[in-house]
Design a protein around this motif. Sequence first.
Motif, mmCIF file in Angstrom:
data_model
loop_
_atom_site.group_PDB
_atom_site.id
_atom_site.type_symbol
_atom_site.label_atom_id
_atom_site.label_comp_id
_atom_site.label_asym_id
_atom_site.label_seq_id
_atom_site.Cartn_x
_atom_site.Cartn_y
_atom_site.Cartn_z
ATOM 1 N N TYR A 31 13.422 -26.042 -16.132
ATOM 2 C CA TYR A 31 12.024 -25.625 -16.257
ATOM 3 C C TYR A 31 11.896 -24.449 -17.225
ATOM 4 O O TYR A 31 11.008 -24.436 -18.085
ATOM 5 N N LYS A 32 12.773 -23.453 -17.093
ATOM 6 C CA LYS A 32 12.700 -22.278 -17.967
ATOM 7 C C LYS A 32 12.906 -22.655 -19.427
ATOM 8 O O LYS A 32 12.202 -22.161 -20.307
ATOM 9 N N ILE A 35 9.783 -24.327 -20.734
ATOM 10 C CA ILE A 35 8.733 -23.326 -20.961
ATOM 11 C C ILE A 35 9.008 -22.529 -22.230
ATOM 12 O O ILE A 35 8.106 -22.301 -23.056
ATOM 13 N N GLN A 39 6.488 -22.359 -25.382
ATOM 14 C CA GLN A 39 5.883 -21.086 -25.785
ATOM 15 C C GLN A 39 6.162 -20.794 -27.258
ATOM 16 O O GLN A 39 5.274 -20.302 -27.971
ATOM 17 N N LEU A 200 1.860 -26.665 -22.445
ATOM 18 C CA LEU A 200 2.279 -25.409 -21.824
ATOM 19 C C LEU A 200 1.468 -25.128 -20.565
ATOM 20 O O LEU A 200 2.015 -24.693 -19.543
ATOM 21 N N GLU A 201 0.180 -25.390 -20.611
ATOM 22 C CA GLU A 201 -0.671 -25.180 -19.433
ATOM 23 C C GLU A 201 -0.221 -26.071 -18.277
ATOM 24 O O GLU A 201 -0.180 -25.619 -17.117
ATOM 25 N N LYS A 204 3.054 -24.809 -16.747
ATOM 26 C CA LYS A 204 2.875 -23.633 -15.894
ATOM 27 C C LYS A 204 2.385 -24.015 -14.502
ATOM 28 O O LYS A 204 2.669 -23.309 -13.523
ATOM 29 N N GLN A 205 1.681 -25.135 -14.402
ATOM 30 C CA GLN A 205 1.214 -25.611 -13.098
ATOM 31 C C GLN A 205 2.353 -26.120 -12.233
ATOM 32 O O GLN A 205 2.190 -26.285 -11.020
ATOM 33 N N HIS A 207 5.221 -24.574 -11.827
ATOM 34 C CA HIS A 207 6.062 -23.459 -11.377
ATOM 35 C C HIS A 207 6.141 -23.409 -9.857
ATOM 36 O O HIS A 207 5.140 -23.553 -9.158
#
Length: 208
Positions: A31-32, A35, A39, A200-201, A204-205, A207
Amino acid sequence: MFLVYNFLSGGNLETFIHQKSGVDKQWPIIYKIAIDIAQALTFLHYSCVPRIVHRDIKPSNILLDEELNAYLSDFGLARLLEVSETHATTDVAGTFGYVAPEYATTCRVSDKADVYSYGVVLLELMSGKKSLDPSFSEYGNGFTVVAWAKLLIKDGRFSEFFSPELWELGPQENLVAMLRLASSCTGETLSVRPSVKQVLEKLKQLHS
């Protein structure tokens, strides 16, 4: 002119995907990395003036530090787009298996070509497969991880896509959501492919 880079001791994402042990390939790390790359692309596409289209997003061009933070590298094929420009017409560049279909056929490159390549990278990251993996030979020549993902999603065979360690440890709901998101990034047409900001949005959901 000199280019100065930080020393990134984690190697590149290609090595991470295909040589690291299953211990490293758990949801928080996957996940990281997802992201971090999203980003970086969001910065290139929305914060830079002119905007920057990388054109060669692939695992070997993504570097990792000792804490597995991901960084985009190798901007040798990058193109600049003015704010008012939706695309550029240029010779096709990049790496087979990661090049968006509309770019390959029309020579028109846009920021959504980077989104397509990013989607392929995510699929590799989650499955442990290469874009053109030898295991796809049973499906015929030219079969890619993109087609494989769409096939398994269509049949609801989600567990078959992920590396066994990743699927077993989960969270499986988030993994399936990321698989669907990566597949949407590799949509055949620009109209159905999300922007990297939208990607990206949605990430983030997820997480947890």
